[in-house]
Design an enzyme around this catalytic site. Structure first.
Site, PDB file in Angstrom:
ATOM      1  N   ASN A 211       0.764  -7.455   8.746  1.00 30.98           N
ATOM      2  CA  ASN A 211       1.748  -6.563   9.375  1.00 30.98           C
ATOM      3  C   ASN A 211       1.200  -6.179  10.753  1.00 30.98           C
ATOM      4  O   ASN A 211       0.032  -6.419  11.046  1.00 30.98           O
ATOM      5  CB  ASN A 211       2.000  -5.332   8.483  1.00 30.98           C
ATOM      6  CG  ASN A 211       0.730  -4.555   8.249  1.00 30.98           C
ATOM      7  OD1 ASN A 211       0.185  -3.949   9.171  1.00 30.98           O
ATOM      8  ND2 ASN A 211       0.211  -4.588   7.032  1.00 30.98           N
ATOM      9  N   ASP A 280       0.929  -4.984   0.128  1.00 34.00           N
ATOM     10  CA  ASP A 280       1.192  -4.694  -1.288  1.00 34.00           C
ATOM     11  C   ASP A 280       1.050  -5.936  -2.166  1.00 34.00           C
ATOM     12  O   ASP A 280       0.847  -5.830  -3.367  1.00 34.00           O
ATOM     13  CB  ASP A 280       2.608  -4.129  -1.444  1.00 34.00           C
ATOM     14  CG  ASP A 280       2.702  -2.709  -0.900  1.00 34.00           C
ATOM     15  OD1 ASP A 280       1.677  -1.995  -0.953  1.00 34.00           O
ATOM     16  OD2 ASP A 280       3.775  -2.309  -0.413  1.00 34.00           O
ATOM     17  N   LYS A 290      -5.606 -26.515   4.430  1.00 33.11           N
ATOM     18  CA  LYS A 290      -4.349 -26.220   5.109  1.00 33.11           C
ATOM     19  C   LYS A 290      -3.185 -26.908   4.373  1.00 33.11           C
ATOM     20  O   LYS A 290      -3.267 -28.102   4.066  1.00 33.11           O
ATOM     21  CB  LYS A 290      -4.449 -26.729   6.554  1.00 33.11           C
ATOM     22  CG  LYS A 290      -3.271 -26.396   7.390  1.00 33.11           C
ATOM     23  CD  LYS A 290      -3.423 -26.981   8.786  1.00 33.11           C
ATOM     24  CE  LYS A 290      -2.134 -26.790   9.548  1.00 33.11           C
ATOM     25  NZ  LYS A 290      -2.091 -27.583  10.762  1.00 33.11           N
ATOM     26  N   PHE A 324      -0.698   7.915   4.485  1.00 36.00           N
ATOM     27  CA  PHE A 324       0.278   7.687   5.559  1.00 36.00           C
ATOM     28  C   PHE A 324       1.469   6.950   4.957  1.00 36.00           C
ATOM     29  O   PHE A 324       1.304   6.165   4.025  1.00 36.00           O
ATOM     30  CB  PHE A 324      -0.340   6.841   6.682  1.00 36.00           C
ATOM     31  CG  PHE A 324      -1.045   7.670   7.710  1.00 36.00           C
ATOM     32  CD1 PHE A 324      -2.208   8.352   7.390  1.00 36.00           C
ATOM     33  CD2 PHE A 324      -0.542   7.787   9.001  1.00 36.00           C
ATOM     34  CE1 PHE A 324      -2.866   9.129   8.339  1.00 36.00           C
ATOM     35  CE2 PHE A 324      -1.182   8.558   9.962  1.00 36.00           C
ATOM     36  CZ  PHE A 324      -2.347   9.234   9.631  1.00 36.00           C
ATOM     37  N   LYS A 338       5.712   9.639  -2.498  1.00 31.30           N
ATOM     38  CA  LYS A 338       4.344   9.087  -2.448  1.00 31.30           C
ATOM     39  C   LYS A 338       3.301  10.201  -2.552  1.00 31.30           C
ATOM     40  O   LYS A 338       2.261  10.030  -3.176  1.00 31.30           O
ATOM     41  CB  LYS A 338       4.126   8.289  -1.150  1.00 31.30           C
ATOM     42  CG  LYS A 338       4.823   6.946  -1.184  1.00 31.30           C
ATOM     43  CD  LYS A 338       4.726   6.195   0.132  1.00 31.30           C
ATOM     44  CE  LYS A 338       5.740   5.045   0.105  1.00 31.30           C
ATOM     45  NZ  LYS A 338       5.843   4.326   1.375  1.00 31.30           N
ATOM     46  N   LYS A 342       0.915   9.767  -5.691  1.00 30.54           N
ATOM     47  CA  LYS A 342      -0.470   9.389  -5.404  1.00 30.54           C
ATOM     48  C   LYS A 342      -1.403  10.605  -5.400  1.00 30.54           C
ATOM     49  O   LYS A 342      -2.559  10.500  -5.017  1.00 30.54           O
ATOM     50  CB  LYS A 342      -0.541   8.622  -4.077  1.00 30.54           C
ATOM     51  CG  LYS A 342       0.366   7.365  -4.079  1.00 30.54           C
ATOM     52  CD  LYS A 342       0.083   6.421  -2.938  1.00 30.54           C
ATOM     53  CE  LYS A 342       1.116   5.285  -2.906  1.00 30.54           C
ATOM     54  NZ  LYS A 342       0.736   4.169  -2.051  1.00 30.54           N
TER      55      LYS A 342
HETATM   56  N1  CTP Z   1      -1.900   2.166   0.172  1.00 32.46           N
HETATM   57  C1  CTP Z   1      -3.046   1.800  -0.492  1.00 32.46           C
HETATM   58  N2  CTP Z   1      -3.088   0.624  -1.186  1.00 32.46           N
HETATM   59  C2  CTP Z   1      -2.015  -0.174  -1.235  1.00 32.46           C
HETATM   60  C3  CTP Z   1      -0.833   0.183  -0.570  1.00 32.46           C
HETATM   61  C4  CTP Z   1      -0.811   1.372   0.131  1.00 32.46           C
HETATM   62  O1  CTP Z   1      -4.027   2.542  -0.439  1.00 32.46           O
HETATM   63  N3  CTP Z   1      -2.105  -1.318  -1.913  1.00 32.46           N
HETATM   64  C5  CTP Z   1      -1.887   3.440   0.900  1.00 32.46           C
HETATM   65  C6  CTP Z   1      -1.735   3.297   2.403  1.00 32.46           C
HETATM   66  O2  CTP Z   1      -3.015   3.230   3.039  1.00 32.46           O
HETATM   67  C7  CTP Z   1      -0.977   4.555   2.796  1.00 32.46           C
HETATM   68  C8  CTP Z   1      -0.171   4.890   1.557  1.00 32.46           C
HETATM   69  O3  CTP Z   1      -0.766   4.164   0.476  1.00 32.46           O
HETATM   70  O4  CTP Z   1      -1.837   5.643   3.023  1.00 32.46           O
HETATM   71  C9  CTP Z   1       1.272   4.548   1.626  1.00 32.46           C
HETATM   72  O5  CTP Z   1       1.409   3.186   1.923  1.00 32.46           O
HETATM   73  P1  CTP Z   1       2.828   2.494   1.834  1.00 32.46           P
HETATM   74  O6  CTP Z   1       2.697   1.015   2.048  1.00 32.46           O
HETATM   75  O7  CTP Z   1       3.793   3.247   2.682  1.00 32.46           O
HETATM   76  O8  CTP Z   1       3.203   2.845   0.335  1.00 32.46           O
HETATM   77  P2  CTP Z   1       3.487   2.001  -0.928  1.00 32.46           P
HETATM   78  O9  CTP Z   1       3.018   2.800  -2.068  1.00 32.46           O
HETATM   79  O10 CTP Z   1       2.929   0.611  -0.791  1.00 32.46           O
HETATM   80  O11 CTP Z   1       5.056   1.999  -0.981  1.00 32.46           O
HETATM   81  P3  CTP Z   1       6.157   1.020  -0.322  1.00 32.46           P
HETATM   82  O12 CTP Z   1       5.425  -0.135   0.277  1.00 32.46           O
HETATM   83  O13 CTP Z   1       7.007   0.662  -1.466  1.00 32.46           O
HETATM   84  O14 CTP Z   1       6.865   1.871   0.672  1.00 32.46           O
END
Ligand code: CTP
Length: 409
Positions: A211, A280, A290, A324, A338, A342
């Site tokens: 990303n 995720d 490759k 975040f 969240k 969390k």
């Molecule tokens: N985060 C994490 N580990 C992951 C995914 C996210 O620690 N595998 C943490 C990020 O560092 C951030 C927070 O969770 O502080 C929220 O991340 P985000 O991607 O917005 O949340 P998700 O729970 O993955 O939800 P979604 O992608 O469905 O919005």
């Protein structure tokens, strides 16, 4: 950084070394932070750069001679010293270092330095053999013990044609240490872990899923916490940023690497701030070679990564946990979900590329791309249900506001 140094009275002390020309750039940088800058120089420094240069850049008279006639110059070293918030001595020659270490005051600069009571940042710069001389080392040790801040010279090519330690660091690094000197140490003895940047989930050796996170927010938080006296570990995905000074920086590529680094670092820590944009999902299979183009479509099967923050929340002790959330819609609902799920103390919400309806910050012209920018417009959601909408601000500033809220918890 700007709000720490803004409106402060900073004096740049310049002694007679070839690096004196770099002080012109340093002066410009400090002035850009809206600080008031004045210059005190030795007679010899004037052989390298004419005082007029510094007078023009600072817009103030340069103090070079304690016996200068006219005006109020007789007491300038006392008057300036009383009204100075911090001094940067750059470059500091072996001569001026020896004078300060031994309380000698025989010209404008050494007299001024004897009179100041504010923090003094000393940036030695000289030939490597001079720098390594026992007497110089001894004097620098005396200065450290006396409470002066020392910025060690860096290694590289020197003006005398040799190579080694002795170069004045870049003005940006000196400015960073000046901010450190001026920052209150309200996070002293606190152990802070910050994650930053994206992760990369490799499909094959040359391709990955990721990303656009630049890491700037996490790096700004790590830097701000260090400036405020914390013991900081920064766990970073692949980014193009200089590691912050005096911060333990650990590199991680994939979400799995980041999870391992985080769980290895969080024992005994007081505050965990998870700024990283962790992927995720990862490809179920990573090709060893490759993947070659074929005629038809290909299918990628993705497997879920561990949610690091969720696990930290599950095993929470006494530490403060900050997450975040970058969302494209329903910021409040998603961020609060969240926060609860969390087990966080604060979640910092960003609405990416959209305006926020129903409140007065954000309009069509002020969309918040977040990724890669130096500024950010955030909303803090707190565990107790409070919400704080913040205006668009530099990420450095936002980092300090976040640390203020963490401190208040
Ligand atoms: N985060 C994490 N580990 C992951 C995914 C996210 O620690 N595998 C943490 C990020 O560092 C951030 C927070 O969770 O502080 C929220 O991340 P985000 O991607 O917005 O949340 P998700 O729970 O993955 O939800 P979604 O992608 O469905 O919005």
């Amino acid at each position: 950084m700007r709000h720490i140094i803004k409106d402060k009275n900073i004096v740049i002390g310049i002694s007679g070394g070839i690096a004196a020309y770099k002080s012109a750039e340093l002066l410009r940088l400090i002035k850009k932070q809206d600080a008031n800058v004045r210059v005190v120089m030795t007679h010899n420094a004037g052989y390298f750069v004419n005082p007029l240069t510094f007078e023009a850049l600072s817009g103030k008279p340069v103090y070079t001679d304690p016996f200068e006639k006219g005006g109020n110059t007789e007491i300038r070293h006392i008057e300036w010293a009383e009204n100075t918030d911090a001094v940067v001595l750059a470059p500091a020659t072996a001569n001026i270092i020896g004078k300060i270490a031994n309380g000698i005051a025989d010209d404008a600069l050494s007299t001024f330095l004897l009179a100041v009571t504010c923090p003094v940042l000393i940036c030695p710069s000289m030939n490597t053999n001079m720098y390594n001389k026992i007497s110089v080392k001894r004097n620098i040790e005396i200065l450290k013990k006396d409470g002066y801040f020392i910025v060690e010279p860096v290694s590289g090519e020197l003006a005398c044609g040799t190579s080694g330690q002795g170069r004045l660091p870049d003005p940006e690094q000196i400015l960073d240490r000046l901010v450190y000197c001026l920052c209150p140490k309200d996070f002293k003895d606190k152990r802070v872990v910050v994650t930053a940047g994206p992760t990369r989930e490799h499909i094959d050796p040359v391709r990955y899923i990721s990303n656009p996170s630049s890491g700037k927010m996490g790096y700004a938080i790590a830097r701000a916490a260090e400036h405020r006296g914390a013991d900081v570990t920064l766990i970073t995905g692949p980014v193009n940023l200089e590691p912050p000074v005096n911060v333990k920086t650990v590199s991680a590529v994939s979400a799995d690497d980041m999870a391992k680094a985080v769980f290895d670092s969080v024992e005994h820590c007081d505050i965990i701030i998870k700024t990283a944009a962790v992927a995720d999902y990862r490809p179920k299979e990573k090709a060893r070679q490759k993947i070659k183009k074929s005629l038809g479509e290909i299918t990628l099967i993705l497997q879920k990564n561990e949610d690091i923050l969720f696990k930290l929340g599950e095993n929470k002790n006494n530490h403060i946990l900050v997450g975040f959330a970058a969302e494209t819609q329903n910021l409040e609902e998603n961020a609060k979900d969240k926060l609860a799920r969390k087990n966080l103390d604060i979640i910092v919400g960003n609405l990416v590329g959209e305006r926020i309806d129903g409140n007065d910050y954000g309009n069509e012209d002020e969309k918040s791309p977040v990724f890669g920018m130096d500024t950010n417009k955030a909303v803090f959601f707190f565990r107790n249900g409070d919400t704080e909408y913040l205006p668009l601000m530099e990420k450095d500033m936002l980092a300090h506001v976040l640390l203020d809220r963490i401190r208040d918890l």
